[in-house]
Design a protein around this motif. Structure first.
Motif, PDB file in Angstrom:
ATOM      1  N   PHE A   1     -20.036   0.344  24.746  1.00 42.25           N
ATOM      2  CA  PHE A   1     -18.645   0.015  24.452  1.00 42.25           C
ATOM      3  C   PHE A   1     -17.903  -0.559  25.659  1.00 42.25           C
ATOM      4  O   PHE A   1     -16.967  -1.332  25.508  1.00 42.25           O
ATOM      5  N   HIS A   2     -18.312  -0.164  26.870  1.00 39.69           N
ATOM      6  CA  HIS A   2     -17.698  -0.672  28.101  1.00 39.69           C
ATOM      7  C   HIS A   2     -16.189  -0.443  28.134  1.00 39.69           C
ATOM      8  O   HIS A   2     -15.421  -1.328  28.536  1.00 39.69           O
ATOM      9  N   LEU A   3     -15.757   0.739  27.715  1.00 37.64           N
ATOM     10  CA  LEU A   3     -14.343   1.093  27.787  1.00 37.64           C
ATOM     11  C   LEU A   3     -14.072   1.852  29.081  1.00 37.64           C
ATOM     12  O   LEU A   3     -14.909   2.641  29.539  1.00 37.64           O
ATOM     13  N   LEU A   4     -12.913   1.635  29.662  1.00 34.50           N
ATOM     14  CA  LEU A   4     -12.528   2.385  30.855  1.00 34.50           C
ATOM     15  C   LEU A   4     -12.119   3.795  30.426  1.00 34.50           C
ATOM     16  O   LEU A   4     -11.191   3.955  29.615  1.00 34.50           O
ATOM     17  N   PRO A   5     -12.803   4.837  30.930  1.00 36.83           N
ATOM     18  CA  PRO A   5     -12.613   6.191  30.399  1.00 36.83           C
ATOM     19  C   PRO A   5     -11.237   6.787  30.641  1.00 36.83           C
ATOM     20  O   PRO A   5     -10.805   7.662  29.889  1.00 36.83           O
ATOM     21  N   HIS A   6     -10.547   6.357  31.680  1.00 41.19           N
ATOM     22  CA  HIS A   6      -9.247   6.941  32.013  1.00 41.19           C
ATOM     23  C   HIS A   6      -8.081   6.055  31.578  1.00 41.19           C
ATOM     24  O   HIS A   6      -6.957   6.239  32.032  1.00 41.19           O
ATOM     25  N   ARG A   7      -8.391   5.120  30.688  1.00 42.23           N
ATOM     26  CA  ARG A   7      -7.354   4.264  30.111  1.00 42.23           C
ATOM     27  C   ARG A   7      -7.320   4.492  28.602  1.00 42.23           C
ATOM     28  O   ARG A   7      -8.360   4.665  27.972  1.00 42.23           O
ATOM     29  N   SER A   8      -6.132   4.480  28.025  1.00 43.45           N
ATOM     30  CA  SER A   8      -6.002   4.685  26.582  1.00 43.45           C
ATOM     31  C   SER A   8      -6.608   3.510  25.820  1.00 43.45           C
ATOM     32  O   SER A   8      -6.908   2.452  26.391  1.00 43.45           O
TER      33      SER A   8
ATOM     34  N   ARG B   1      -4.241   5.622  16.845  1.00 47.34           N
ATOM     35  CA  ARG B   1      -4.999   6.199  17.959  1.00 47.34           C
ATOM     36  C   ARG B   1      -4.763   5.413  19.253  1.00 47.34           C
ATOM     37  O   ARG B   1      -5.537   5.542  20.206  1.00 47.34           O
ATOM     38  N   ALA B   2      -3.697   4.656  19.309  1.00 47.55           N
ATOM     39  CA  ALA B   2      -3.449   3.773  20.448  1.00 47.55           C
ATOM     40  C   ALA B   2      -3.388   4.516  21.772  1.00 47.55           C
ATOM     41  O   ALA B   2      -3.814   3.993  22.811  1.00 47.55           O
ATOM     42  N   ASP B   3      -2.870   5.738  21.781  1.00 45.58           N
ATOM     43  CA  ASP B   3      -2.683   6.474  23.032  1.00 45.58           C
ATOM     44  C   ASP B   3      -3.870   7.369  23.397  1.00 45.58           C
ATOM     45  O   ASP B   3      -3.842   8.032  24.437  1.00 45.58           O
ATOM     46  N   ALA B   4      -4.915   7.377  22.572  1.00 51.14           N
ATOM     47  CA  ALA B   4      -6.070   8.251  22.811  1.00 51.14           C
ATOM     48  C   ALA B   4      -6.982   7.676  23.892  1.00 51.14           C
ATOM     49  O   ALA B   4      -7.212   6.463  23.960  1.00 51.14           O
ATOM     50  N   LEU B   5      -7.510   8.570  24.737  1.00 50.04           N
ATOM     51  CA  LEU B   5      -8.519   8.170  25.709  1.00 50.04           C
ATOM     52  C   LEU B   5      -9.870   8.038  25.008  1.00 50.04           C
ATOM     53  O   LEU B   5     -10.123   8.709  23.995  1.00 50.04           O
ATOM     54  N   PRO B   6     -10.775   7.202  25.532  1.00 48.75           N
ATOM     55  CA  PRO B   6     -12.073   7.025  24.884  1.00 48.75           C
ATOM     56  C   PRO B   6     -12.830   8.328  24.651  1.00 48.75           C
ATOM     57  O   PRO B   6     -13.516   8.484  23.633  1.00 48.75           O
ATOM     58  N   GLY B   7     -12.705   9.285  25.584  1.00 47.00           N
ATOM     59  CA  GLY B   7     -13.402  10.563  25.416  1.00 47.00           C
ATOM     60  C   GLY B   7     -12.924  11.373  24.235  1.00 47.00           C
ATOM     61  O   GLY B   7     -13.602  12.312  23.798  1.00 47.00           O
ATOM     62  N   ARG B   8     -11.760  11.030  23.696  1.00 45.87           N
ATOM     63  CA  ARG B   8     -11.201  11.710  22.532  1.00 45.87           C
ATOM     64  C   ARG B   8     -11.502  10.975  21.235  1.00 45.87           C
ATOM     65  O   ARG B   8     -11.035  11.381  20.168  1.00 45.87           O
ATOM     66  N   LEU B   9     -12.264   9.907  21.338  1.00 46.73           N
ATOM     67  CA  LEU B   9     -12.587   9.096  20.171  1.00 46.73           C
ATOM     68  C   LEU B   9     -14.052   9.277  19.782  1.00 46.73           C
ATOM     69  O   LEU B   9     -14.911   9.523  20.635  1.00 46.73           O
ATOM     70  N   SER B  10     -14.336   9.138  18.487  1.00 48.53           N
ATOM     71  CA  SER B  10     -15.728   9.156  18.032  1.00 48.53           C
ATOM     72  C   SER B  10     -16.412   7.861  18.467  1.00 48.53           C
ATOM     73  O   SER B  10     -15.758   6.900  18.901  1.00 48.53           O
ATOM     74  N   GLY B  11     -17.735   7.826  18.333  1.00 42.27           N
ATOM     75  CA  GLY B  11     -18.467   6.612  18.687  1.00 42.27           C
ATOM     76  C   GLY B  11     -18.000   5.417  17.876  1.00 42.27           C
ATOM     77  O   GLY B  11     -17.829   4.314  18.412  1.00 42.27           O
ATOM     78  N   GLY B  12     -17.783   5.641  16.584  1.00 41.61           N
ATOM     79  CA  GLY B  12     -17.311   4.553  15.737  1.00 41.61           C
ATOM     80  C   GLY B  12     -15.932   4.075  16.138  1.00 41.61           C
ATOM     81  O   GLY B  12     -15.651   2.871  16.128  1.00 41.61           O
TER      82      GLY B  12
END
Length: 242
Positions: A110-117, A152-163
């Motif tokens: 996914f290449h998402l920055l983990p500490h960014r929403s 879910r705009a304000d959620a961090l990637p770690g709080r999101l499911s893989g999908g």
């Protein structure tokens, strides 16, 4: 005076009847010794609004094709027109600009920055574009709503499911309003339920008019396309037309 398609600037809007991708004898050979023909000279046309899938075993040439189609590698033979623009005539900085404007990438990781929403991850995709700063948040929220994640705009990637993380990655690819959504194994890191959700999203995007290309080794994923192209030993062949 109207410029020929192949000479239009990278910011010019494409005509509706101009193919998104047009390969004319495009091939890529890596220098040796010995030289390696990673992609044999091929012709391929992907028209606006198509959903095309590409299948092939590991080492078949899928990644080489993706790198050429995504303007990450330059072919050593033939002509590649993206939205009617002859990419072989462009200097490096113009190719980079064209890639940023016309292609949205979605990868297996996914290449998402983990500490960014989620919102920040999508917004950062516009950091080096001409989109005005005041418009970036609006576009990012719109892209998240487009993939069903406005809430879910304000959620961090770690709080999101893989999908959900892959949906954020798709929103990030869409926020620049590209001509082509180029997906490399987009369900490879997902369980069957999340994979089905992401594929349904790609179906909806295609139905809404987006040109989608999915590169996969999974026959079930490939079956979602309206056309399928097979690649083996660097050679492309049309496999299914439906």
């Amino acid at each position: 005076m109207r410029l020929p398609l192949a000479r239009r600037p990278v910011h010019a809007a494409p005509d509706a009847d101009t193919p998104v991708i047009e390969f004319r004898g495009v091939g890529l050979t890596y220098p040796g010794p010995p030289p390696v023909e990673a992609l044999r000279p091929c012709d391929l046309t992907v028209r606006r609004g198509e959903f095309l899938t590409m299948v092939g075993p590991s080492g078949s040439g899928k990644s080489t094709f993706l790198n050429v189609a995504g303007l990450l590698d330059t072919p050593t033979s033939g002509r590649y027109l993206l939205d009617g623009i002859d990419t072989g005539r462009l200097p490096d900085h113009a190719r980079t600009a064209l890639r940023g404007r016309r292609i949205g990438f979605v990868f297996q990781a996914f290449h998402l920055l983990p500490h960014r929403s989620a919102l920040e991850n999508v917004t950062l995709a516009m950091l080096y574009t001409s989109v005005p700063r005041a418009e970036r948040l609006t576009r990012a929220r719109e892209a998240l709503r487009q993939v069903g994640l406005g809430h879910r705009a304000d959620a961090l990637p770690g709080r999101l499911s893989g999908g959900e993380r892959q949906r954020v990655a798709i929103a990030r690819a869409l926020v620049g309003r590209p001509s082509l959504l180029l997906c490399d194994e987009p369900t490879g890191n997902l369980d069957s339920a999340n994979a089905g959700s992401v594929l349904s999203l790609l179906d909806r995007l295609h139905t809404a008019g987006m040109t989608v290309m999915v590169i996969t080794h999974d026959s079930e994923v490939a079956a979602r396309g309206r056309r399928t192209v097979a690649v083996r030993d660097g050679a492309l062949s049309e496999q299914v037309t439906s």
